[in-house]
Design a protein around this motif. Sequence first.
Motif, PDB file in Angstrom:
ATOM      1  N   ILE A  71       8.963 -68.154 -76.220  1.00  0.00           N
ATOM      2  CA  ILE A  71       9.148 -67.017 -76.332  1.00  0.00           C
ATOM      3  C   ILE A  71      10.653 -66.597 -77.092  1.00  0.00           C
ATOM      4  CG2 ILE A  71       9.892 -65.391 -74.577  1.00  0.00           C
ATOM      5  CD1 ILE A  71       6.866 -65.361 -74.765  1.00  0.00           C
ATOM      6  N   TYR A  72      10.930 -66.036 -77.804  1.00  0.00           N
ATOM      7  CA  TYR A  72      12.157 -65.516 -78.438  1.00  0.00           C
ATOM      8  C   TYR A  72      12.318 -64.161 -77.320  1.00  0.00           C
ATOM      9  CZ  TYR A  72      15.500 -62.776 -81.125  1.00  0.00           C
ATOM     10  OH  TYR A  72      17.338 -62.337 -81.737  1.00  0.00           O
ATOM     11  N   CYS A  73      11.644 -63.294 -76.699  1.00  0.00           N
ATOM     12  CA  CYS A  73      12.498 -62.445 -76.099  1.00  0.00           C
ATOM     13  C   CYS A  73      11.467 -60.935 -74.931  1.00  0.00           C
ATOM     14  CB  CYS A  73      12.981 -60.895 -77.073  1.00  0.00           C
ATOM     15  SG  CYS A  73      13.753 -59.834 -76.042  1.00  0.00           S
ATOM     16  N   ARG A  74      11.320 -61.030 -74.312  1.00  0.00           N
ATOM     17  CA  ARG A  74      10.784 -61.094 -73.301  1.00  0.00           C
ATOM     18  C   ARG A  74      10.443 -59.257 -72.316  1.00  0.00           C
ATOM     19  NH1 ARG A  74       8.970 -65.299 -70.832  1.00  0.00           N
ATOM     20  NH2 ARG A  74      10.110 -67.626 -70.311  1.00  0.00           N
ATOM     21  N   TYR A  78       3.262 -59.255 -78.507  1.00  0.00           N
ATOM     22  CA  TYR A  78       2.409 -59.540 -77.424  1.00  0.00           C
ATOM     23  C   TYR A  78       2.337 -58.172 -76.894  1.00  0.00           C
ATOM     24  CZ  TYR A  78       0.271 -63.825 -78.930  1.00  0.00           C
ATOM     25  OH  TYR A  78      -0.155 -64.556 -80.011  1.00  0.00           O
ATOM     26  N   GLU A  79       1.344 -57.595 -76.853  1.00  0.00           N
ATOM     27  CA  GLU A  79       1.427 -56.321 -75.815  1.00  0.00           C
ATOM     28  C   GLU A  79       0.593 -56.905 -74.521  1.00  0.00           C
ATOM     29  OE1 GLU A  79       0.274 -51.516 -75.206  1.00  0.00           O
ATOM     30  OE2 GLU A  79       0.886 -52.877 -77.471  1.00  0.00           O
ATOM     31  N   LEU A  80       0.886 -57.079 -73.658  1.00  0.00           N
ATOM     32  CA  LEU A  80       0.528 -57.372 -72.478  1.00  0.00           C
ATOM     33  C   LEU A  80      -0.357 -56.782 -71.209  1.00  0.00           C
ATOM     34  CD1 LEU A  80       3.140 -60.679 -71.945  1.00  0.00           C
ATOM     35  CD2 LEU A  80       1.327 -60.621 -73.480  1.00  0.00           C
ATOM     36  N   ARG A  81       0.314 -55.951 -71.221  1.00  0.00           N
ATOM     37  CA  ARG A  81       0.161 -53.981 -70.293  1.00  0.00           C
ATOM     38  C   ARG A  81      -1.604 -53.683 -70.654  1.00  0.00           C
ATOM     39  NH1 ARG A  81       3.646 -49.464 -71.013  1.00  0.00           N
ATOM     40  NH2 ARG A  81       3.686 -50.546 -73.149  1.00  0.00           N
ATOM     41  N   LEU A  82      -2.305 -54.823 -71.928  1.00  0.00           N
ATOM     42  CA  LEU A  82      -3.500 -54.426 -71.777  1.00  0.00           C
ATOM     43  C   LEU A  82      -4.243 -55.262 -71.349  1.00  0.00           C
ATOM     44  CD1 LEU A  82      -3.288 -53.391 -75.271  1.00  0.00           C
ATOM     45  CD2 LEU A  82      -3.893 -52.338 -73.672  1.00  0.00           C
ATOM     46  N   LYS A  83      -6.227 -54.832 -71.449  1.00  0.00           N
ATOM     47  CA  LYS A  83      -6.670 -56.286 -70.733  1.00  0.00           C
ATOM     48  C   LYS A  83      -6.825 -57.657 -70.588  1.00  0.00           C
ATOM     49  CE  LYS A  83     -10.749 -53.855 -69.004  1.00  0.00           C
ATOM     50  NZ  LYS A  83     -12.571 -53.480 -69.159  1.00  0.00           N
ATOM     51  N   LYS A  84      -6.183 -57.399 -72.310  1.00  0.00           N
ATOM     52  CA  LYS A  84      -6.510 -58.865 -72.991  1.00  0.00           C
ATOM     53  C   LYS A  84      -4.987 -59.128 -73.795  1.00  0.00           C
ATOM     54  CE  LYS A  84     -10.198 -58.064 -75.554  1.00  0.00           C
ATOM     55  NZ  LYS A  84     -10.917 -58.675 -76.398  1.00  0.00           N
ATOM     56  N   PRO A  85      -3.576 -59.807 -73.862  1.00  0.00           N
ATOM     57  CA  PRO A  85      -2.830 -59.689 -74.863  1.00  0.00           C
ATOM     58  C   PRO A  85      -3.953 -59.502 -76.348  1.00  0.00           C
ATOM     59  CG  PRO A  85      -3.086 -62.059 -73.474  1.00  0.00           C
ATOM     60  CD  PRO A  85      -4.530 -61.385 -73.421  1.00  0.00           C
ATOM     61  N   ASP A 114       8.632 -53.127 -74.900  1.00  0.00           N
ATOM     62  CA  ASP A 114       7.214 -53.192 -73.704  1.00  0.00           C
ATOM     63  C   ASP A 114       6.714 -54.566 -74.421  1.00  0.00           C
ATOM     64  OD1 ASP A 114       8.738 -51.357 -71.983  1.00  0.00           O
ATOM     65  OD2 ASP A 114       6.674 -50.435 -72.617  1.00  0.00           O
ATOM     66  N   LEU A 115       7.164 -56.052 -75.362  1.00  0.00           N
ATOM     67  CA  LEU A 115       6.352 -56.374 -76.272  1.00  0.00           C
ATOM     68  C   LEU A 115       6.815 -57.800 -75.826  1.00  0.00           C
ATOM     69  CD1 LEU A 115       6.151 -54.604 -79.407  1.00  0.00           C
ATOM     70  CD2 LEU A 115       4.506 -54.926 -77.631  1.00  0.00           C
ATOM     71  N   ASN A 116       6.600 -59.023 -75.280  1.00  0.00           N
ATOM     72  CA  ASN A 116       6.860 -60.374 -75.649  1.00  0.00           C
ATOM     73  C   ASN A 116       6.524 -60.732 -77.400  1.00  0.00           C
ATOM     74  OD1 ASN A 116       7.067 -60.121 -73.007  1.00  0.00           O
ATOM     75  ND2 ASN A 116       6.184 -61.885 -72.784  1.00  0.00           N
ATOM     76  N   ILE A 117       7.698 -61.033 -77.973  1.00  0.00           N
ATOM     77  CA  ILE A 117       7.709 -61.054 -78.536  1.00  0.00           C
ATOM     78  C   ILE A 117       8.459 -63.019 -78.772  1.00  0.00           C
ATOM     79  CG2 ILE A 117       9.407 -61.692 -81.057  1.00  0.00           C
ATOM     80  CD1 ILE A 117      10.472 -58.568 -80.671  1.00  0.00           C
ATOM     81  N   GLN A 118       7.334 -63.980 -79.805  1.00  0.00           N
ATOM     82  CA  GLN A 118       7.032 -65.052 -80.201  1.00  0.00           C
ATOM     83  C   GLN A 118       7.244 -65.507 -80.650  1.00  0.00           C
ATOM     84  OE1 GLN A 118       3.862 -65.426 -76.483  1.00  0.00           O
ATOM     85  NE2 GLN A 118       3.359 -66.332 -77.836  1.00  0.00           N
ATOM     86  N   PHE A 119       7.159 -67.119 -80.607  1.00  0.00           N
ATOM     87  CA  PHE A 119       6.776 -67.427 -81.984  1.00  0.00           C
ATOM     88  C   PHE A 119       5.399 -67.966 -81.954  1.00  0.00           C
ATOM     89  CE2 PHE A 119      11.975 -68.395 -81.180  1.00  0.00           C
ATOM     90  CZ  PHE A 119      12.303 -67.987 -82.755  1.00  0.00           C
ATOM     91  N   LEU A 120       4.985 -67.737 -83.697  1.00  0.00           N
ATOM     92  CA  LEU A 120       3.527 -68.111 -83.843  1.00  0.00           C
ATOM     93  C   LEU A 120       3.849 -69.585 -84.399  1.00  0.00           C
ATOM     94  CD1 LEU A 120       2.263 -64.955 -84.738  1.00  0.00           C
ATOM     95  CD2 LEU A 120       2.319 -65.504 -82.686  1.00  0.00           C
ATOM     96  N   LYS A 121       3.898 -70.550 -84.610  1.00  0.00           N
ATOM     97  CA  LYS A 121       4.022 -71.144 -85.273  1.00  0.00           C
ATOM     98  C   LYS A 121       5.865 -71.856 -84.751  1.00  0.00           C
ATOM     99  CE  LYS A 121       2.125 -71.658 -89.150  1.00  0.00           C
ATOM    100  NZ  LYS A 121       1.751 -71.208 -90.555  1.00  0.00           N
ATOM    101  N   LYS A 122       5.751 -73.039 -85.552  1.00  0.00           N
ATOM    102  CA  LYS A 122       7.057 -73.640 -85.875  1.00  0.00           C
ATOM    103  C   LYS A 122       7.783 -72.659 -86.925  1.00  0.00           C
ATOM    104  CE  LYS A 122       9.777 -77.375 -86.916  1.00  0.00           C
ATOM    105  NZ  LYS A 122      10.026 -78.292 -87.500  1.00  0.00           N
ATOM    106  N   SER A 123       9.018 -72.192 -86.311  1.00  0.00           N
ATOM    107  CA  SER A 123       9.820 -71.382 -87.462  1.00  0.00           C
ATOM    108  C   SER A 123      10.783 -71.103 -87.621  1.00  0.00           C
ATOM    109  CB  SER A 123       8.884 -69.422 -86.808  1.00  0.00           C
ATOM    110  OG  SER A 123       8.352 -69.392 -86.330  1.00  0.00           O
TER     111      SER A 123
END
Length: 191
Positions: free
Chosen positions: A36-39, A58-65, A90-99
């Motif tokens: 996670i970069y930013c919650r 990622y928007e997490l408030r939906l049924k699935k991310p 309202d998004l979790n920002i994260q690394f999708l691969k080594k970055s």
Amino acid sequence: MDRFIKHLDSYFRTDDPCRDALLQHTNIREGKYDQIYCREDESRPYWCYVLEGMVGAYELRLKKPYLHWIAIEGHYFTGTKHEYSFNSQDLNIQFLKKSTIACIPLAVLRELQGQYPSMHHFVSIMRQRKSDFFNKKGLIMAYDAFDRYDKLYNLMPTISSNLNNKQLSQFLHIDPKTLYISKKRNIYKKN
């Protein structure tokens, strides 16, 4: 830092004082896959340029991310709603691969844009890339769930080839079975 300097050489003359000021305020950060970069409840007032890898929100408030956006090499993102706002998303920002990312404080970015036309030009180019991304994403999402992968494959080949199946289904907002059928149909189209 050498990698960021190489990227900047495409946009700034080596004798441009803005380039040196930008480098002076830049921190390089590395992230691992899924880190996670930013919650969603945090604010990170940084403008981040992707040097290597991919970062997504990622928007997490939906049924699935739902993978709302992706920043690939040569693109940017912020840990805020907008470059001039310090509100959290309202998004979790994260690394999708080594970055690897270059992080510049937003306050410094604003200041440099006011002082140097070359910085204003650079940020305008980056904004246009982001706008192009969202335009393409909007086109893709307008299609039926079974046709989205084909459109992604044609409009954003770098993204389609660098996401794993789980990420692809989250980005296209389709279930894994639909993705499987869509990929299979795409292979038959090419042959």
